[in-house]
Design a protein around this motif. Sequence first.
Motif, PDB file in Angstrom:
ATOM      1  N   VAL A  30      -6.488  27.330  16.801  1.00 42.73           N
ATOM      2  CA  VAL A  30      -5.404  27.492  15.829  1.00 42.73           C
ATOM      3  C   VAL A  30      -5.201  28.957  15.450  1.00 42.73           C
ATOM      4  O   VAL A  30      -4.078  29.365  15.133  1.00 42.73           O
ATOM      5  N   ASN A  31      -6.253  29.762  15.506  1.00 41.16           N
ATOM      6  CA  ASN A  31      -6.089  31.201  15.290  1.00 41.16           C
ATOM      7  C   ASN A  31      -5.213  31.811  16.380  1.00 41.16           C
ATOM      8  O   ASN A  31      -4.419  32.716  16.110  1.00 41.16           O
ATOM      9  N   ASP A  32      -5.351  31.315  17.613  1.00 42.79           N
ATOM     10  CA  ASP A  32      -4.503  31.788  18.712  1.00 42.79           C
ATOM     11  C   ASP A  32      -3.035  31.475  18.468  1.00 42.79           C
ATOM     12  O   ASP A  32      -2.156  32.150  18.996  1.00 42.79           O
ATOM     13  N   PHE A  33      -2.741  30.450  17.660  1.00 43.17           N
ATOM     14  CA  PHE A  33      -1.366  30.117  17.282  1.00 43.17           C
ATOM     15  C   PHE A  33      -0.894  30.947  16.090  1.00 43.17           C
ATOM     16  O   PHE A  33       0.241  30.833  15.658  1.00 43.17           O
ATOM     17  N   GLY A  34      -1.793  31.759  15.525  1.00 42.25           N
ATOM     18  CA  GLY A  34      -1.434  32.595  14.391  1.00 42.25           C
ATOM     19  C   GLY A  34      -1.699  31.962  13.038  1.00 42.25           C
ATOM     20  O   GLY A  34      -1.301  32.509  12.005  1.00 42.25           O
ATOM     21  N   TYR A  35      -2.380  30.827  13.016  1.00 39.98           N
ATOM     22  CA  TYR A  35      -2.699  30.161  11.751  1.00 39.98           C
ATOM     23  C   TYR A  35      -4.102  30.546  11.291  1.00 39.98           C
ATOM     24  O   TYR A  35      -4.987  30.794  12.094  1.00 39.98           O
ATOM     25  N   GLU A  36      -4.281  30.549   9.986  1.00 37.10           N
ATOM     26  CA  GLU A  36      -5.607  30.709   9.398  1.00 37.10           C
ATOM     27  C   GLU A  36      -6.173  29.323   9.123  1.00 37.10           C
ATOM     28  O   GLU A  36      -5.430  28.359   8.949  1.00 37.10           O
ATOM     29  N   THR A  37      -7.489  29.240   9.069  1.00 31.44           N
ATOM     30  CA  THR A  37      -8.123  27.977   8.711  1.00 31.44           C
ATOM     31  C   THR A  37      -9.016  28.183   7.496  1.00 31.44           C
ATOM     32  O   THR A  37      -9.479  29.293   7.225  1.00 31.44           O
ATOM     33  N   LEU A  38      -9.239  27.097   6.788  1.00 41.60           N
ATOM     34  CA  LEU A  38     -10.176  27.085   5.666  1.00 41.60           C
ATOM     35  C   LEU A  38     -11.309  26.132   5.991  1.00 41.60           C
ATOM     36  O   LEU A  38     -11.077  25.040   6.524  1.00 41.60           O
ATOM     37  N   ASP A  39     -12.520  26.522   5.652  1.00 40.98           N
ATOM     38  CA  ASP A  39     -13.658  25.627   5.767  1.00 40.98           C
ATOM     39  C   ASP A  39     -13.593  24.679   4.579  1.00 40.98           C
ATOM     40  O   ASP A  39     -13.650  25.104   3.423  1.00 40.98           O
ATOM     41  N   THR A  40     -13.450  23.374   4.845  1.00 39.84           N
ATOM     42  CA  THR A  40     -13.297  22.385   3.776  1.00 39.84           C
ATOM     43  C   THR A  40     -14.509  21.471   3.653  1.00 39.84           C
ATOM     44  O   THR A  40     -14.426  20.402   3.047  1.00 39.84           O
ATOM     45  N   PHE A  41     -15.627  21.883   4.227  1.00 33.02           N
ATOM     46  CA  PHE A  41     -16.825  21.041   4.219  1.00 33.02           C
ATOM     47  C   PHE A  41     -17.209  20.619   2.798  1.00 33.02           C
ATOM     48  O   PHE A  41     -17.465  19.442   2.535  1.00 33.02           O
ATOM     49  N   ASP A  42     -17.254  21.561   1.871  1.00 32.53           N
ATOM     50  CA  ASP A  42     -17.652  21.235   0.494  1.00 32.53           C
ATOM     51  C   ASP A  42     -16.687  20.261  -0.169  1.00 32.53           C
ATOM     52  O   ASP A  42     -17.083  19.456  -1.008  1.00 32.53           O
ATOM     53  N   GLU A  43     -15.422  20.318   0.226  1.00 31.26           N
ATOM     54  CA  GLU A  43     -14.393  19.432  -0.328  1.00 31.26           C
ATOM     55  C   GLU A  43     -14.613  17.982   0.094  1.00 31.26           C
ATOM     56  O   GLU A  43     -14.207  17.055  -0.614  1.00 31.26           O
ATOM     57  N   TYR A  44     -15.244  17.772   1.243  1.00 34.13           N
ATOM     58  CA  TYR A  44     -15.388  16.424   1.799  1.00 34.13           C
ATOM     59  C   TYR A  44     -16.828  15.931   1.876  1.00 34.13           C
ATOM     60  O   TYR A  44     -17.106  14.957   2.571  1.00 34.13           O
ATOM     61  N   THR A  45     -17.744  16.533   1.178  1.00 35.72           N
ATOM     62  CA  THR A  45     -19.150  16.088   1.229  1.00 35.72           C
ATOM     63  C   THR A  45     -19.309  14.653   0.730  1.00 35.72           C
ATOM     64  O   THR A  45     -20.263  13.972   1.096  1.00 35.72           O
ATOM     65  N   ASN A  46     -18.353  14.185  -0.060  1.00 36.03           N
ATOM     66  CA  ASN A  46     -18.406  12.804  -0.544  1.00 36.03           C
ATOM     67  C   ASN A  46     -18.203  11.782   0.584  1.00 36.03           C
ATOM     68  O   ASN A  46     -18.447  10.593   0.389  1.00 36.03           O
ATOM     69  N   LEU A  47     -17.779  12.228   1.767  1.00 37.18           N
ATOM     70  CA  LEU A  47     -17.576  11.313   2.889  1.00 37.18           C
ATOM     71  C   LEU A  47     -18.878  10.902   3.556  1.00 37.18           C
ATOM     72  O   LEU A  47     -18.889  10.022   4.402  1.00 37.18           O
ATOM     73  N   GLY A  48     -19.963  11.562   3.205  1.00 35.52           N
ATOM     74  CA  GLY A  48     -21.262  11.145   3.732  1.00 35.52           C
ATOM     75  C   GLY A  48     -22.033  12.255   4.414  1.00 35.52           C
ATOM     76  O   GLY A  48     -21.508  13.327   4.698  1.00 35.52           O
ATOM     77  N   GLU A  49     -23.283  11.947   4.689  1.00 33.32           N
ATOM     78  CA  GLU A  49     -24.208  12.920   5.268  1.00 33.32           C
ATOM     79  C   GLU A  49     -23.921  13.224   6.734  1.00 33.32           C
ATOM     80  O   GLU A  49     -24.433  14.206   7.269  1.00 33.32           O
ATOM     81  N   THR A  50     -23.134  12.385   7.378  1.00 34.29           N
ATOM     82  CA  THR A  50     -22.893  12.590   8.811  1.00 34.29           C
ATOM     83  C   THR A  50     -21.802  13.618   9.093  1.00 34.29           C
ATOM     84  O   THR A  50     -21.599  13.977  10.249  1.00 34.29           O
ATOM     85  N   LEU A  51     -21.113  14.100   8.069  1.00 34.62           N
ATOM     86  CA  LEU A  51     -20.119  15.157   8.251  1.00 34.62           C
ATOM     87  C   LEU A  51     -20.848  16.471   8.523  1.00 34.62           C
ATOM     88  O   LEU A  51     -21.684  16.899   7.739  1.00 34.62           O
ATOM     89  N   THR A  52     -20.534  17.104   9.653  1.00 38.24           N
ATOM     90  CA  THR A  52     -21.190  18.377   9.983  1.00 38.24           C
ATOM     91  C   THR A  52     -20.270  19.567   9.767  1.00 38.24           C
ATOM     92  O   THR A  52     -20.735  20.695   9.692  1.00 38.24           O
ATOM     93  N   GLY A  53     -18.957  19.321   9.674  1.00 38.12           N
ATOM     94  CA  GLY A  53     -18.021  20.408   9.433  1.00 38.12           C
ATOM     95  C   GLY A  53     -16.600  19.896   9.318  1.00 38.12           C
ATOM     96  O   GLY A  53     -16.269  18.830   9.837  1.00 38.12           O
TER      97      GLY A  53
END
Length: 178
Positions: free
Chosen positions: A54-77
């Motif tokens: 997505v950076n190659d398309f010119g978009y920035e990304t945000l790390d949202t891991f902390d926002e979704y920790t409620n989804l469970g321990e199996t979320l890695t990123g």
Amino acid sequence: MQQKHSIFLNLQHVYVLIVCNTFLARTTMKFAIYVILNTGSKDPLTCEQFEQIVNDFGYETLDTFDEYTNLGETLTGSRKIVSDDFRFEFFEWTSSSSAREIYGSMYNKIIGKRSQHDAEYSAYYNNYRQYGLRSNGKFYLIIYVENTNVYAECSEEYMNDIFNILDAMNYDQKNEKE
């Protein structure tokens, strides 16, 4: 009554041929059902690979891991694209069962947005499933590939932006790895 069934299986693709002959007294009824299933697979991306694409398309990304920790321990990123035009989120899990479970939850939320004059589609095989819905000028898309999920939402005018990113990720519905 006589019934005859035959099935042919090929390991690369599964071709199911069911031929039924039913003889009822003086009436002969013959019919065939052909089902072709694609058994190819897709390679899941990591969060870092998604970010690079997505950076190659010119978009920035945000790390949202902390926002979704409620989804469970199996979320890695998880990452989301920073855009005022659409919502596009990517999730990486420790297992494919977690990705399938989240896909089911996303699907249940999206189908609640259906109305009378919608267009919807789905594609699936082996480690891949995709569902898209166009409803009331909005487009919703969910995907799972192995241990990853994508959630996208936009007005219909930005659908091509979503599809271009999916194509670069090889998360589109075409199966190129057979």
